[in-house]
Design a protein around this motif. Structure first.
Motif, PDB file in Angstrom:
ATOM      1  N   GLN A 291       0.839  -1.190   0.000  1.00  0.00           N
ATOM      2  CA  GLN A 291       0.000   0.000   0.000  1.00  0.00           C
ATOM      3  C   GLN A 291       0.876   1.243   0.000  1.00  0.00           C
ATOM      4  O   GLN A 291       0.546   2.247  -0.639  1.00  0.00           O
TER       5      GLN A 291
ATOM      6  N   GLN B 151      -6.135  -0.565  -5.242  1.00  0.00           N
ATOM      7  CA  GLN B 151      -6.121   0.477  -4.209  1.00  0.00           C
ATOM      8  C   GLN B 151      -4.933   1.416  -4.367  1.00  0.00           C
ATOM      9  O   GLN B 151      -4.908   2.475  -3.758  1.00  0.00           O
TER      10      GLN B 151
ATOM     11  N   GLN C 266     -11.668   4.077   0.082  1.00  0.00           N
ATOM     12  CA  GLN C 266     -12.191   3.174  -0.953  1.00  0.00           C
ATOM     13  C   GLN C 266     -11.443   3.260  -2.270  1.00  0.00           C
ATOM     14  O   GLN C 266     -11.723   2.494  -3.191  1.00  0.00           O
ATOM     15  N   GLY C 267     -10.525   4.188  -2.386  1.00  0.00           N
ATOM     16  CA  GLY C 267      -9.789   4.283  -3.643  1.00  0.00           C
ATOM     17  C   GLY C 267     -10.653   4.830  -4.760  1.00  0.00           C
ATOM     18  O   GLY C 267     -11.570   5.620  -4.547  1.00  0.00           O
TER      19      GLY C 267
END
Lengths: 110, 113
Positions: free
Chosen positions: A9, A102, B41-42
């Motif tokens: 991430q 993401q 949430q992107g």
């Protein structure tokens, strides 16, 4: 539902070090796209891979599409401060919409 | 070639209000997609319009709607705003329908108080 996952991430590197982000889909993809979003900016298209096992290079960036067309990676050699940003992969769902991972946020220490 | 433009760039609304966001695609592009971007949430796909018809829809409630005009310009509307609608709304255009290279606009930053 169909998912596109990215790891890590976050990544902090020293300038000059290499960086890799990985993208995995729960289903086989017809293609994979990569985007870069600078802080405060909007996503900018980098590349699209279509063929199984495809490898493409853009200067210090190397993109790979897995043999099974379910995973992809972006590798940056010798990072620079201009590489800072969030890198997204995106793949089409079976209904045609684009599903984004993401993202991996890269920080580069000078 | 001018890029994708979005107006307004920033918007502050209160709960219960409605909002309309506008997007002008790159000249010649007939597909316009909308995305919601939040830290948690992107990038989430809202919908895609091509030749004035909605071609694809994401998993958002009916409060989120859109349309496309004959000149390919698009608007999206959010009614009965909720706090959770605070986000960056991005419009992207493409020359053809489907999951092709997306050219994103600068986005509209919506804050719901």
């Amino acid at each position: 539902g169909q998912q596109v996952m990215q790891i890590p991430q976050y990544q902090h590197v020293q300038e000059g070090e290499d960086f890799t982000t990985y993208c995995n889909s729960s289903t086989t993809l017809s293609n994979i796209q990569w985007y870069k979003q600078r802080p405060g900016g909007h996503p900018v298209f980098l590349i699209q891979l279509v063929k199984s096992g495809e490898v493409k290079k853009q200067k210090r960036l190397t993109f790979q599409f897995g043999e099974a067309k379910k995973n992809s990676s972006l590798h940056i050699t010798a990072t620079q401060t201009t590489d800072v940003g969030t890198y997204f992969c995106a793949g089409p769902s079976n209904t045609g919409k684009l599903i984004f991972g993401q993202g991996t946020t890269l920080q580069v220490k000078p | 070639k001018a890029g994708v433009t979005q107006t307004p760039r920033y918007l502050i609304k209160t709960r219960g209000q409605q909002v309309t966001l506008s997007c002008s695609p790159i000249s010649g592009h007939r597909s316009v997609s909308w995305y919601q971007q939040t830290p948690g949430q992107g990038l989430q796909f809202l919908f895609e319009y091509f030749s004035e018809t909605q071609r694809n829809k994401g998993n958002f409630p009916g409060r989120f709607s859109g349309r496309q005009f004959s000149n390919s310009r698009s608007e999206m509307n959010v009614s009965t705003l909720e706090l959770g609608d605070s986000a960056l709304y991005l419009c992207a255009s493409s020359w053809r329908q489907g999951n092709n290279e997306q050219f994103f606009g600068p986005g509209t930053r919506l804050t719901v108080l």
